[in-house]
Design a protein around this motif. Sequence first.
Motif, mmCIF file in Angstrom:
data_model
loop_
_atom_site.group_PDB
_atom_site.id
_atom_site.type_symbol
_atom_site.label_atom_id
_atom_site.label_comp_id
_atom_site.label_asym_id
_atom_site.label_seq_id
_atom_site.Cartn_x
_atom_site.Cartn_y
_atom_site.Cartn_z
ATOM 1 N N PRO A 1 17.128 50.883 64.923
ATOM 2 C CA PRO A 1 16.365 51.799 65.780
ATOM 3 C C PRO A 1 17.327 52.628 66.636
ATOM 4 C CG PRO A 1 15.493 49.562 65.916
ATOM 5 C CD PRO A 1 16.771 49.485 65.133
ATOM 6 N N GLU A 2 16.936 53.825 66.993
ATOM 7 C CA GLU A 2 17.814 54.778 67.670
ATOM 8 C C GLU A 2 18.494 54.206 68.909
ATOM 9 O OE1 GLU A 2 20.214 57.635 68.660
ATOM 10 O OE2 GLU A 2 19.139 57.641 66.755
ATOM 11 N N LYS A 3 17.763 53.517 69.772
ATOM 12 C CA LYS A 3 18.377 53.006 71.009
ATOM 13 C C LYS A 3 19.397 51.898 70.723
ATOM 14 C CE LYS A 3 14.791 54.273 74.281
ATOM 15 N NZ LYS A 3 13.822 53.791 75.277
ATOM 16 N N LEU A 4 19.155 51.090 69.714
ATOM 17 C CA LEU A 4 20.120 50.054 69.348
ATOM 18 C C LEU A 4 21.354 50.695 68.704
ATOM 19 C CD1 LEU A 4 20.499 47.022 69.514
ATOM 20 C CD2 LEU A 4 19.341 46.797 67.314
ATOM 21 N N ARG A 5 21.125 51.709 67.889
ATOM 22 C CA ARG A 5 22.228 52.465 67.278
ATOM 23 C C ARG A 5 23.075 53.121 68.366
ATOM 24 N NH1 ARG A 5 19.732 54.921 63.143
ATOM 25 N NH2 ARG A 5 18.694 56.363 64.521
ATOM 26 N N ALA A 6 22.431 53.694 69.375
ATOM 27 C CA ALA A 6 23.152 54.328 70.484
ATOM 28 C C ALA A 6 23.964 53.282 71.256
ATOM 29 C CB ALA A 6 22.173 55.040 71.411
ATOM 30 N N MET A 7 23.413 52.105 71.395
ATOM 31 C CA MET A 7 24.117 51.018 72.075
ATOM 32 C C MET A 7 25.400 50.668 71.319
ATOM 33 S SD MET A 7 22.325 47.440 73.012
ATOM 34 C CE MET A 7 23.173 46.090 73.755
ATOM 35 N N TRP A 8 25.311 50.581 69.993
ATOM 36 C CA TRP A 8 26.478 50.272 69.174
ATOM 37 C C TRP A 8 27.503 51.397 69.294
ATOM 38 C CZ3 TRP A 8 26.038 47.148 64.129
ATOM 39 C CH2 TRP A 8 27.306 46.891 63.589
ATOM 40 N N ARG A 9 27.055 52.615 69.233
ATOM 41 C CA ARG A 9 27.993 53.747 69.327
ATOM 42 C C ARG A 9 28.683 53.780 70.683
ATOM 43 N NH1 ARG A 9 24.180 57.726 65.868
ATOM 44 N NH2 ARG A 9 24.921 57.014 63.834
ATOM 45 N N ALA A 10 27.977 53.399 71.731
ATOM 46 C CA ALA A 10 28.605 53.314 73.050
ATOM 47 C C ALA A 10 29.656 52.201 73.052
ATOM 48 C CB ALA A 10 27.551 53.070 74.124
ATOM 49 N N ALA A 11 29.376 51.103 72.370
ATOM 50 C CA ALA A 11 30.344 50.004 72.280
ATOM 51 C C ALA A 11 31.586 50.435 71.509
ATOM 52 C CB ALA A 11 29.693 48.788 71.608
ATOM 53 N N GLU A 12 31.403 51.303 70.526
ATOM 54 C CA GLU A 12 32.542 51.795 69.745
ATOM 55 C C GLU A 12 33.513 52.602 70.591
ATOM 56 O OE1 GLU A 12 31.243 52.267 65.157
ATOM 57 O OE2 GLU A 12 30.557 53.838 66.517
ATOM 58 N N GLU A 13 33.039 53.158 71.662
ATOM 59 C CA GLU A 13 33.934 53.913 72.539
ATOM 60 C C GLU A 13 35.043 53.005 73.051
ATOM 61 O OE1 GLU A 13 32.955 57.099 74.584
ATOM 62 O OE2 GLU A 13 31.601 57.682 72.979
ATOM 63 N N ARG A 14 34.824 51.696 72.992
ATOM 64 C CA ARG A 14 35.842 50.733 73.407
ATOM 65 C C ARG A 14 36.966 50.655 72.396
ATOM 66 N NH1 ARG A 14 32.818 46.769 76.666
ATOM 67 N NH2 ARG A 14 34.400 45.234 76.218
ATOM 68 N N VAL A 15 36.719 51.063 71.165
ATOM 69 C CA VAL A 15 37.717 50.874 70.112
ATOM 70 C C VAL A 15 38.106 52.154 69.399
ATOM 71 C CG1 VAL A 15 37.109 48.483 69.688
ATOM 72 C CG2 VAL A 15 35.937 50.248 68.415
ATOM 73 N N VAL A 16 37.291 53.172 69.466
ATOM 74 C CA VAL A 16 37.570 54.423 68.769
ATOM 75 C C VAL A 16 37.935 55.464 69.806
ATOM 76 C CG1 VAL A 16 36.618 56.211 67.274
ATOM 77 C CG2 VAL A 16 35.967 53.820 66.932
ATOM 78 N N VAL A 17 39.082 56.072 69.624
ATOM 79 C CA VAL A 17 39.534 57.074 70.572
ATOM 80 C C VAL A 17 38.846 58.393 70.260
ATOM 81 C CG1 VAL A 17 41.529 58.299 71.492
ATOM 82 C CG2 VAL A 17 41.767 55.947 70.699
ATOM 83 N N PRO A 18 38.044 58.909 71.185
ATOM 84 C CA PRO A 18 37.441 60.214 70.960
ATOM 85 C C PRO A 18 38.541 61.268 70.832
ATOM 86 C CG PRO A 18 36.387 59.092 72.808
ATOM 87 C CD PRO A 18 37.595 58.292 72.423
ATOM 88 N N PRO A 19 38.387 62.248 69.931
ATOM 89 C CA PRO A 19 39.454 63.214 69.674
ATOM 90 C C PRO A 19 39.901 63.986 70.918
ATOM 91 C CG PRO A 19 37.548 63.613 68.262
ATOM 92 C CD PRO A 19 37.216 62.473 69.153
#
Length: 178
Positions: free
Chosen positions: A145-163
């Motif tokens: 679901p969109e809100k859970l997907r958004a939660m995961w993407r926010a967690a990825e900010e911990r490991v993926v360097v935004p360009p």
Amino acid sequence: MSSVSGKPEPERRATNAAGLDVFDKTLQTTHTWLDELMDELGPDRQLSWKVLSVVLQMLRDRLPLGLAMHLGAELPLLVRGAYYDQFQPAKQPGDSDRDEFVAEVADRLSDTRPIDAHDAICLVFATLSRHVSRGQVAKIQATLPEKLRAMWRAAEERVVVPPDRGAAGMGRTPRCVT
């Protein structure tokens, strides 16, 4: 070399604690995952194992069967055992939005020291994003679901360097915010 009985002993090689490479590798990888969780949760390996197991099982139960199986194949052998514990494929996939998912994780973690379920989920999502192939993570996220997907993407900010942030983006944040 001969044994006490006079029969030749099989050739021995130096081994680690488990004695088999497959076990040594999964122990090492599992400890790496738990160490990453302990960096945030504190020095409690049992709590880290519980958090990892609970979140993975809750995620598994919300994925289509084929995708759940593909994710399981990418997990370290020991983690895979926890992932499949009490698995009931006939009930795949279960539905829940982010709030229900967080509440169910909180309920399953209620027998541990107090821990924020939202933070626990984010930590496991970040760990998966570090160690599971990017393509597999994207497929999993697409089914959530969109809100859970958004939660995961926010967690990825911990490991993926935004360009746009370069190396400065490598720091961890105390919480994924959605």
